[in-house]
Motif scaffolding. Structure first.
Motif, PDB file in Angstrom:
ATOM      1  N   GLN A  10       0.842  -1.197   0.000  1.00  0.00           N
ATOM      2  CA  GLN A  10       0.000   0.000   0.000  1.00  0.00           C
ATOM      3  C   GLN A  10       0.879   1.250   0.000  1.00  0.00           C
ATOM      4  O   GLN A  10       0.601   2.211  -0.712  1.00  0.00           O
ATOM      5  CB  GLN A  10      -0.922  -0.001   1.229  1.00  0.00           C
ATOM      6  N   ALA A  11       1.954   1.223   0.774  1.00  0.00           N
ATOM      7  CA  ALA A  11       2.878   2.364   0.804  1.00  0.00           C
ATOM      8  C   ALA A  11       3.520   2.578  -0.560  1.00  0.00           C
ATOM      9  O   ALA A  11       3.718   3.718  -0.998  1.00  0.00           O
ATOM     10  CB  ALA A  11       3.944   2.145   1.866  1.00  0.00           C
ATOM     11  N   LEU A  12       3.837   1.505  -1.252  1.00  0.00           N
ATOM     12  CA  LEU A  12       4.423   1.598  -2.581  1.00  0.00           C
ATOM     13  C   LEU A  12       3.476   2.294  -3.552  1.00  0.00           C
ATOM     14  O   LEU A  12       3.899   3.106  -4.377  1.00  0.00           O
ATOM     15  CB  LEU A  12       4.766   0.189  -3.087  1.00  0.00           C
ATOM     16  N   LEU A  13       2.196   2.008  -3.435  1.00  0.00           N
ATOM     17  CA  LEU A  13       1.212   2.651  -4.313  1.00  0.00           C
ATOM     18  C   LEU A  13       1.075   4.147  -4.038  1.00  0.00           C
ATOM     19  O   LEU A  13       0.622   4.896  -4.899  1.00  0.00           O
ATOM     20  CB  LEU A  13      -0.151   1.975  -4.156  1.00  0.00           C
ATOM     21  N   ASN A  14       1.446   4.571  -2.844  1.00  0.00           N
ATOM     22  CA  ASN A  14       1.301   5.974  -2.459  1.00  0.00           C
ATOM     23  C   ASN A  14       2.544   6.820  -2.714  1.00  0.00           C
ATOM     24  O   ASN A  14       2.549   8.002  -2.396  1.00  0.00           O
ATOM     25  CB  ASN A  14       0.904   6.075  -0.991  1.00  0.00           C
ATOM     26  N   LEU A  15       3.608   6.224  -3.282  1.00  0.00           N
ATOM     27  CA  LEU A  15       4.830   6.983  -3.539  1.00  0.00           C
ATOM     28  C   LEU A  15       4.653   7.910  -4.739  1.00  0.00           C
ATOM     29  O   LEU A  15       3.955   7.580  -5.698  1.00  0.00           O
ATOM     30  CB  LEU A  15       6.003   6.036  -3.805  1.00  0.00           C
ATOM     31  N   SER A  16       5.315   9.052  -4.670  1.00  0.00           N
ATOM     32  CA  SER A  16       5.274  10.004  -5.777  1.00  0.00           C
ATOM     33  C   SER A  16       6.234   9.551  -6.882  1.00  0.00           C
ATOM     34  O   SER A  16       7.049   8.652  -6.697  1.00  0.00           O
ATOM     35  CB  SER A  16       5.680  11.389  -5.286  1.00  0.00           C
ATOM     36  N   ALA A  17       6.147  10.205  -8.020  1.00  0.00           N
ATOM     37  CA  ALA A  17       7.025   9.878  -9.150  1.00  0.00           C
ATOM     38  C   ALA A  17       8.500  10.077  -8.782  1.00  0.00           C
ATOM     39  O   ALA A  17       9.356   9.272  -9.155  1.00  0.00           O
ATOM     40  CB  ALA A  17       6.657  10.721 -10.364  1.00  0.00           C
TER      41      ALA A  17
ATOM     42  N   GLN B  95       9.820   9.881  -5.752  1.00  0.00           N
ATOM     43  CA  GLN B  95      10.203   8.826  -4.812  1.00  0.00           C
ATOM     44  C   GLN B  95      10.438   7.502  -5.534  1.00  0.00           C
ATOM     45  O   GLN B  95      11.375   6.771  -5.216  1.00  0.00           O
ATOM     46  CB  GLN B  95       9.139   8.669  -3.728  1.00  0.00           C
ATOM     47  N   LEU B  96       9.588   7.197  -6.505  1.00  0.00           N
ATOM     48  CA  LEU B  96       9.774   5.980  -7.292  1.00  0.00           C
ATOM     49  C   LEU B  96      11.083   6.041  -8.071  1.00  0.00           C
ATOM     50  O   LEU B  96      11.805   5.046  -8.169  1.00  0.00           O
ATOM     51  CB  LEU B  96       8.604   5.771  -8.250  1.00  0.00           C
ATOM     52  N   LYS B  97      11.399   7.206  -8.600  1.00  0.00           N
ATOM     53  CA  LYS B  97      12.650   7.378  -9.335  1.00  0.00           C
ATOM     54  C   LYS B  97      13.845   7.149  -8.407  1.00  0.00           C
ATOM     55  O   LYS B  97      14.834   6.532  -8.800  1.00  0.00           O
ATOM     56  CB  LYS B  97      12.704   8.777  -9.937  1.00  0.00           C
ATOM     57  N   ASP B  98      13.739   7.613  -7.168  1.00  0.00           N
ATOM     58  CA  ASP B  98      14.819   7.437  -6.195  1.00  0.00           C
ATOM     59  C   ASP B  98      15.106   5.971  -5.904  1.00  0.00           C
ATOM     60  O   ASP B  98      16.256   5.595  -5.661  1.00  0.00           O
ATOM     61  CB  ASP B  98      14.492   8.144  -4.875  1.00  0.00           C
ATOM     62  N   ILE B  99      14.080   5.142  -5.904  1.00  0.00           N
ATOM     63  CA  ILE B  99      14.298   3.725  -5.610  1.00  0.00           C
ATOM     64  C   ILE B  99      14.437   2.887  -6.879  1.00  0.00           C
ATOM     65  O   ILE B  99      14.586   1.672  -6.816  1.00  0.00           O
ATOM     66  CB  ILE B  99      13.192   3.142  -4.702  1.00  0.00           C
ATOM     67  N   GLY B 100      14.400   3.544  -8.036  1.00  0.00           N
ATOM     68  CA  GLY B 100      14.665   2.862  -9.296  1.00  0.00           C
ATOM     69  C   GLY B 100      13.507   2.051  -9.848  1.00  0.00           C
ATOM     70  O   GLY B 100      13.728   1.043 -10.508  1.00  0.00           O
ATOM     71  N   LEU B 101      12.281   2.480  -9.558  1.00  0.00           N
ATOM     72  CA  LEU B 101      11.105   1.787 -10.077  1.00  0.00           C
ATOM     73  C   LEU B 101      10.298   2.715 -10.967  1.00  0.00           C
ATOM     74  O   LEU B 101      10.207   3.912 -10.713  1.00  0.00           O
ATOM     75  CB  LEU B 101      10.203   1.305  -8.944  1.00  0.00           C
ATOM     76  N   SER B 102       9.704   2.146 -11.985  1.00  0.00           N
ATOM     77  CA  SER B 102       8.777   2.917 -12.805  1.00  0.00           C
ATOM     78  C   SER B 102       7.398   2.870 -12.136  1.00  0.00           C
ATOM     79  O   SER B 102       7.146   2.045 -11.251  1.00  0.00           O
ATOM     80  CB  SER B 102       8.687   2.325 -14.214  1.00  0.00           C
ATOM     81  N   TYR B 103       6.524   3.726 -12.589  1.00  0.00           N
ATOM     82  CA  TYR B 103       5.159   3.737 -12.067  1.00  0.00           C
ATOM     83  C   TYR B 103       4.503   2.384 -12.280  1.00  0.00           C
ATOM     84  O   TYR B 103       3.832   1.844 -11.400  1.00  0.00           O
ATOM     85  CB  TYR B 103       4.349   4.853 -12.733  1.00  0.00           C
ATOM     86  N   GLU B 104       4.704   1.810 -13.469  1.00  0.00           N
ATOM     87  CA  GLU B 104       4.069   0.535 -13.798  1.00  0.00           C
ATOM     88  C   GLU B 104       4.616  -0.599 -12.932  1.00  0.00           C
ATOM     89  O   GLU B 104       3.859  -1.466 -12.478  1.00  0.00           O
ATOM     90  CB  GLU B 104       4.259   0.212 -15.284  1.00  0.00           C
ATOM     91  N   GLN B 105       5.918  -0.616 -12.666  1.00  0.00           N
ATOM     92  CA  GLN B 105       6.497  -1.644 -11.800  1.00  0.00           C
ATOM     93  C   GLN B 105       5.940  -1.539 -10.387  1.00  0.00           C
ATOM     94  O   GLN B 105       5.599  -2.545  -9.765  1.00  0.00           O
ATOM     95  CB  GLN B 105       8.022  -1.511 -11.753  1.00  0.00           C
ATOM     96  N   ALA B 106       5.850  -0.316  -9.878  1.00  0.00           N
ATOM     97  CA  ALA B 106       5.320  -0.107  -8.530  1.00  0.00           C
ATOM     98  C   ALA B 106       3.849  -0.500  -8.466  1.00  0.00           C
ATOM     99  O   ALA B 106       3.411  -1.130  -7.496  1.00  0.00           O
ATOM    100  CB  ALA B 106       5.490   1.355  -8.127  1.00  0.00           C
ATOM    101  N   ARG B 107       3.104  -0.162  -9.488  1.00  0.00           N
ATOM    102  CA  ARG B 107       1.678  -0.512  -9.524  1.00  0.00           C
ATOM    103  C   ARG B 107       1.498  -2.026  -9.580  1.00  0.00           C
ATOM    104  O   ARG B 107       0.658  -2.584  -8.876  1.00  0.00           O
ATOM    105  CB  ARG B 107       1.024   0.150 -10.739  1.00  0.00           C
ATOM    106  N   GLN B 108       2.314  -2.692 -10.391  1.00  0.00           N
ATOM    107  CA  GLN B 108       2.226  -4.138 -10.524  1.00  0.00           C
ATOM    108  C   GLN B 108       2.521  -4.825  -9.187  1.00  0.00           C
ATOM    109  O   GLN B 108       1.807  -5.740  -8.785  1.00  0.00           O
ATOM    110  CB  GLN B 108       3.214  -4.606 -11.592  1.00  0.00           C
TER     111      GLN B 108
END
Length: 77
Positions: free
Chosen positions: A46-53, A55-68
């Motif tokens: 749930q926390a992963l779904l709430n990350l901003s773009a 924040q996702l970039k900082d951890i090396g994930l795309s929006y689609e990877q985080a959503r999946q």
């Protein structure tokens, strides 16, 4: 020379891998029961779904990877 040489590390790496085959690989805290593990997964996904773009970039994930990952059911690894 102090420390473990590269040769010893490569020899021990094989032993460590064989010893870890039956262990579930997870980042959950040790000592959790099955329901605790499920709760941990639900919370972190749930926390992963709430990350901003950013924040996702900082951890090396795309929006689609985080959503999946975030939409996976808690009982799935």
């Amino acid at each position: 020379m102090s420390g473990i040489s590269d040769v010893r590390l490569s020899l021990y790496a094989g032993e460590l891998q064989r010893g870890q085959e039956d262990v579930v690989k997870t980042n959950a805290p040790r000592g959790l029961g099955l329901w605790g593990l499920y709760q941990h997964r639900r919370r972190t996904r749930q926390a992963l779904l709430n990350l901003s773009a950013d924040q996702l970039k900082d951890i090396g994930l795309s929006y689609e990877q985080a959503r999946q990952e975030g939409l996976k059911p808690f009982w799935r690894e």
